[in-house]
Design a protein around this motif. Structure first.
Motif, short mmCIF file in Angstrom:
data_model
loop_
_atom_site.label_atom_id
_atom_site.label_comp_id
_atom_site.label_asym_id
_atom_site.label_seq_id
_atom_site.Cartn_x
_atom_site.Cartn_y
_atom_site.Cartn_z
N PRO A 188 0.94 -0.89 0.11
CA PRO A 188 -0.25 -0.17 0.32
C PRO A 188 0.68 0.71 -0.04
O PRO A 188 1.72 1.16 0.82
CB PRO A 188 -0.71 -0.30 1.14
CG PRO A 188 -1.20 -1.25 1.45
CD PRO A 188 0.23 -2.24 1.09
N ASP A 189 0.74 2.32 -0.45
CA ASP A 189 0.59 3.46 -0.86
C ASP A 189 1.32 4.11 0.64
O ASP A 189 0.19 3.99 2.01
CB ASP A 189 -0.37 4.54 -1.05
CG ASP A 189 0.20 5.69 -0.74
OD1 ASP A 189 0.00 6.59 -2.01
OD2 ASP A 189 0.57 6.39 -0.18
N ARG A 190 2.97 4.27 1.04
CA ARG A 190 3.01 4.45 2.30
C ARG A 190 2.39 5.45 3.13
O ARG A 190 2.53 5.73 3.91
CB ARG A 190 4.54 5.34 1.60
CG ARG A 190 5.40 6.88 1.48
CD ARG A 190 6.03 7.05 1.69
NE ARG A 190 6.98 6.09 0.99
CZ ARG A 190 7.47 5.34 1.47
NH1 ARG A 190 8.27 4.74 2.62
NH2 ARG A 190 8.54 3.85 0.64
N ARG A 191 1.48 6.33 2.92
CA ARG A 191 0.27 7.60 3.01
C ARG A 191 -0.68 6.52 3.81
O ARG A 191 -1.44 7.15 5.33
CB ARG A 191 0.17 8.80 2.36
CG ARG A 191 1.21 9.22 1.88
CD ARG A 191 0.76 10.29 0.61
NE ARG A 191 0.85 9.42 -0.21
CZ ARG A 191 -0.19 9.82 -1.70
NH1 ARG A 191 -0.83 11.41 -1.15
NH2 ARG A 191 -0.36 9.26 -2.66
N MET A 192 -1.12 5.63 3.23
CA MET A 192 -1.92 4.93 3.47
C MET A 192 -2.44 3.95 4.59
O MET A 192 -2.06 3.84 5.80
CB MET A 192 -3.04 4.42 2.53
CG MET A 192 -4.11 3.28 2.33
SD MET A 192 -5.48 4.65 3.76
CE MET A 192 -6.57 5.08 2.55
N TYR A 193 -0.26 3.53 4.43
CA TYR A 193 0.17 2.35 5.23
C TYR A 193 0.24 3.11 6.67
O TYR A 193 -0.42 2.48 7.48
CB TYR A 193 1.34 2.28 4.90
CG TYR A 193 1.64 1.24 5.80
CD1 TYR A 193 2.15 0.19 5.93
CD2 TYR A 193 3.01 1.63 6.91
CE1 TYR A 193 2.64 -1.32 6.62
CE2 TYR A 193 3.97 0.68 7.69
CZ TYR A 193 2.98 -0.56 7.70
OH TYR A 193 3.97 -1.05 8.88
N ALA A 194 0.96 4.45 6.99
CA ALA A 194 0.87 5.31 7.87
C ALA A 194 -0.16 5.90 8.96
O ALA A 194 -0.21 6.12 10.20
CB ALA A 194 1.92 6.75 7.46
#
Ligand code: 4NP
Length: 163
Positions: free
Chosen positions: A55-61
């Motif tokens: 997943p996109d790192r922004r969504m992951y975080a």
């Protein structure tokens, strides 16, 4: 009669399969498990450009902060998915139309539903907005919508979409 013991097989679908649908997949998995439901849950994208990616790192975080660990690897929707899953849930109208056109027969076309059927009734939203080009607020908003919809999916056991 509620079909509470049915083992549903649910596929969430968005465009890239790196933001909305992998988050929906994990949120529903957690909420369903907490309710004692042993459902099979996966996600896929209508666009294959991010195949194999986490997943996109922004969504992951953003998801991690709420206790969700996103480990899905992006993959495109396949024709086999229309056979393997009972419910194919689109995040927005574009995904919905693409999936309906892709469905190999009428029976599988009927499996395609919109997640908006499970938003709280007082909401004005009609889809989960694509957060890819948005700021951090967009990701939080997506997670708010998904937690609400997944809670309603589990408590209604899919009765809102007639499945
Ligand atoms: P998603 O977000 O559909 O929620 O995974 C997007 C991810 C990637 C792109 C668009 C939307 N993209 O254009 O690459």
């Amino acid at each position: 009669m509620m079909n509470t013991d049915k083992k549903h097989k649910i596929l969430f679908v968005c465009l890239g399969n790196i933001c909305r649908s992998p988050a929906a997949e994990e949120i529903l998995r957690v909420i369903a498990r907490e309710s004692g439901k042993n459902w099979e849950i996966d996600s896929a994208g209508t666009y294959s450009g991010h195949k194999g990616e986490l997943p996109d790192r922004r969504m992951y975080a953003a998801a991690r902060k709420r206790g969700y660990n996103l480990t899905h690897r992006a993959r495109p929707v396949s024709i086999a998915d229309f056979i393997d899953f009972d419910i194919i849930m689109a995040m927005d109208d574009d995904n919905y139309e693409t999936l309906r056109k892709m469905a190999p027969d009428i029976k599988s076309e009927d499996k395609v539903v919109r997640i908006r059927d499970f938003f709280n009734k007082e909401r004005n939203d009609t889809y989960v907005p694509d957060p890819y080009y948005s700021g951090a607020d967009g990701f939080e908003y997506v997670l708010d919508l998904l937690e609400e919809a997944c809670g309603n999916i589990v408590s209604s056991d899919f009765n809102a979409c007639g499945i």
